[in-house]
Design a protein around this motif. Structure first.
Motif, PDB file in Angstrom:
ATOM      1  N   UNK A 128      -3.162   5.032   3.697  1.00 24.88           N
ATOM      2  CA  UNK A 128      -3.097   6.389   4.215  1.00 24.88           C
ATOM      3  C   UNK A 128      -1.629   6.807   4.175  1.00 24.88           C
ATOM      4  N   UNK A 129      -1.316   7.952   4.713  1.00 25.13           N
ATOM      5  CA  UNK A 129       0.081   8.407   4.700  1.00 25.13           C
ATOM      6  C   UNK A 129       0.962   7.380   5.409  1.00 25.13           C
ATOM      7  N   UNK A 130       2.123   7.097   4.833  1.00 23.37           N
ATOM      8  CA  UNK A 130       2.972   6.037   5.381  1.00 23.37           C
ATOM      9  C   UNK A 130       3.380   6.306   6.835  1.00 23.37           C
ATOM     10  N   UNK A 147       0.492  -0.093   3.307  1.00 20.82           N
ATOM     11  CA  UNK A 147       1.233   1.150   3.472  1.00 20.82           C
ATOM     12  C   UNK A 147       2.125   1.515   2.291  1.00 20.82           C
ATOM     13  N   UNK A 148       2.200   0.645   1.281  1.00 21.84           N
ATOM     14  CA  UNK A 148       3.170   0.844   0.211  1.00 21.84           C
ATOM     15  C   UNK A 148       2.606   1.510  -1.038  1.00 21.84           C
ATOM     16  N   UNK A 149       1.293   1.497  -1.209  1.00 20.26           N
ATOM     17  CA  UNK A 149       0.715   1.960  -2.472  1.00 20.26           C
ATOM     18  C   UNK A 149       0.370   3.445  -2.415  1.00 20.26           C
ATOM     19  N   UNK A 150       0.199   4.047  -3.597  1.00 13.09           N
ATOM     20  CA  UNK A 150      -0.202   5.450  -3.673  1.00 13.09           C
ATOM     21  C   UNK A 150      -1.701   5.616  -3.455  1.00 13.09           C
ATOM     22  N   UNK A 151      -2.469   4.616  -3.855  1.00 10.97           N
ATOM     23  CA  UNK A 151      -3.909   4.660  -3.605  1.00 10.97           C
ATOM     24  C   UNK A 151      -4.476   3.256  -3.717  1.00 10.97           C
ATOM     25  N   UNK A 152      -5.677   3.083  -3.184  1.00 10.74           N
ATOM     26  CA  UNK A 152      -6.395   1.818  -3.269  1.00 10.74           C
ATOM     27  C   UNK A 152      -7.765   2.100  -3.874  1.00 10.74           C
ATOM     28  N   UNK A 158     -12.520   4.709  -2.175  1.00  9.54           N
ATOM     29  CA  UNK A 158     -11.118   4.787  -2.566  1.00  9.54           C
ATOM     30  C   UNK A 158     -10.348   5.591  -1.539  1.00  9.54           C
ATOM     31  N   UNK A 159      -9.119   5.168  -1.264  1.00 10.79           N
ATOM     32  CA  UNK A 159      -8.260   5.866  -0.310  1.00 10.79           C
ATOM     33  C   UNK A 159      -6.913   6.141  -0.962  1.00 10.79           C
ATOM     34  N   UNK A 160      -6.285   7.240  -0.555  1.00  7.90           N
ATOM     35  CA  UNK A 160      -4.973   7.558  -1.121  1.00  7.90           C
ATOM     36  C   UNK A 160      -3.954   7.741  -0.012  1.00  7.90           C
ATOM     37  N   UNK A 161      -2.711   7.666  -0.393  1.00  5.02           N
ATOM     38  CA  UNK A 161      -1.611   7.923   0.531  1.00  5.02           C
ATOM     39  C   UNK A 161      -1.494   9.434   0.756  1.00  5.02           C
ATOM     40  N   UNK A 196       2.395   7.650 -11.868  1.00  5.03           N
ATOM     41  CA  UNK A 196       3.678   7.492 -11.190  1.00  5.03           C
ATOM     42  C   UNK A 196       3.973   6.021 -10.961  1.00  5.03           C
ATOM     43  N   UNK A 197       5.171   5.618 -11.317  1.00  4.81           N
ATOM     44  CA  UNK A 197       5.582   4.236 -11.099  1.00  4.81           C
ATOM     45  C   UNK A 197       5.759   3.978  -9.615  1.00  4.81           C
ATOM     46  N   UNK A 198       5.417   2.762  -9.210  1.00  5.18           N
ATOM     47  CA  UNK A 198       5.657   2.353  -7.835  1.00  5.18           C
ATOM     48  C   UNK A 198       4.642   2.933  -6.875  1.00  5.18           C
ATOM     49  N   UNK A 199       4.902   2.779  -5.602  1.00  3.93           N
ATOM     50  CA  UNK A 199       3.998   3.259  -4.568  1.00  3.93           C
ATOM     51  C   UNK A 199       4.719   4.189  -3.631  1.00  3.93           C
ATOM     52  N   UNK A 200       4.112   4.437  -2.462  1.00  5.26           N
ATOM     53  CA  UNK A 200       4.744   5.363  -1.532  1.00  5.26           C
ATOM     54  C   UNK A 200       5.889   4.727  -0.772  1.00  5.26           C
TER      55      UNK A 200
END
Length: 327
Positions: A128-130, A147-152, A158-161, A196-200
């Protein structure tokens, strides 16, 4: 046609509400035909207020959820009402009960609270949002929060940041359903990066580096041009003119992941693109993508998306136009 039903709740945030229609609605087949039907509903079919101070009018009530192949729930400013397991308001719980088994369910940002309160995330990895990650984990201890990824991508759930990570997740679903070429076309129309590279982790508030501080951006760009080579951490650090320790620390801060994990992700993406757009052999693609052997490519592709290179090509391959470079 795959039907996407978006559930707009009271206090819905307009930006995230519009993401599914923009991404799924922009996906087209080879002949320009739409690949998804996107409709929006509310619990009772009546207008709902938004966090921006205006209301939206819809044509469907919650019974539309029973017709969905994918359900998307955007975040709402009123999600404080679902702050603990089992605390869903009865109308919302009844609406979620209409979703057919096997339907793909997607939350954007803090809409993960709805899925968690409904018990849909118990024992699963979710995000979810960080800014809410710690509170979310305390509230729903049976959910494994990343908490680090953009989505799972949990397959059926499926969940997103936060906020724009909903774009990343919806593009991922288009890519999963129809391949990278289709997802890339949608991304270009929306003027957003297809991946997008990386996560949140890279967006979490932290001290801003001095303007003179070195960056690894040029080294990442250089690495993308040399994916076919066996790049070592020492070589990457040397290119950036940093010590290995400093390079690793700054790389994680900028990209949200380790250099090794980032390289693997880029190589997998290149291999997928070659599998889709070229007639190169699996061995040749493994070499071009820097995996060295077909067996290594198979292992990494299975770890990333769960299928073999041959199965992926069979599903998503499109023959290149005559006279074009297959690479």
């Amino acid at each position: 046609m795959h039907r996407v039903v978006v559930l707009a709740l009271e206090g819905v945030i307009p930006f995230e509400l519009g993401i599914p229609a923009r991404i799924f609605g922009g996906a087209q087949g080879p002949g320009g035909e739409p690949l998804y039907e996107v409709i929006t509903c509310t619990l009772d079919g009546r207008p709902v207020g938004t966090s921006a101070g205006f209301a939206i009018v819809v044509e469907h009530d919650a019974t539309a959820l029973a017709t969905a192949d994918t359900v998307v729930i955007p975040p709402s400013a009123a999600f404080g009402e679902v702050g603990e397991p089992g605390a869903l308001p009865p109308p919302l719980a009844a609406a979620l009960a209409l979703i057919r088994p096997g339907t793909r369910v997607v939350s954007i940002c803090t809409a993960a609270y709805v899925l968690a309160a409904a018990g849909l995330l118990d024992g699963r990895v979710a995000t979810t949002h960080w800014q809410e990650a710690r509170h979310f984990q305390r509230t729903f201890p049976r959910v494994r929060v990343d908490p680090d990824v953009l989505f799972v991508d949990g397959g059926d759930i499926l969940t997103s940041a936060g906020a724009a990570a909903g774009v990343d997740l919806c593009l991922h679903l288009v890519r999963r359903d129809h391949g990278s070429a289709t997802a890339n076309q949608v991304a270009r129309r929306c003027v957003v990066p297809p991946w997008r590279d990386g996560g949140q982790a890279q967006y979490i508030e932290q001290p801003v580096p001095e303007p003179s501080a070195a960056t690894v951006a040029l080294t990442r760009a250089w690495a993308l041009e040399h994916l076919h080579e066996p790049l070592s951490l020492r070589e990457l650090a040397a290119h950036a003119r940093m010590s290995v320790r400093t390079f690793t620390r700054r790389f994680r801060a900028e990209a949200g992941m380790t250099p090794g994990r980032w390289l693997t992700a880029q190589r997998v993406e290149l291999a997928r693109r070659l599998l889709e757009t070229s007639d190169l052999t699996i061995d040749h693609i493994a070499d071009r993508a820097g995996f060295g052997t077909a067996n290594s490519l198979r292992q990494h592709l299975r770890a990333a998306i769960g299928i073999s290179p041959i199965a992926y090509r069979r599903t998503f391959h499109a023959a290149p136009a005559p006279g074009t470079d297959p690479g």
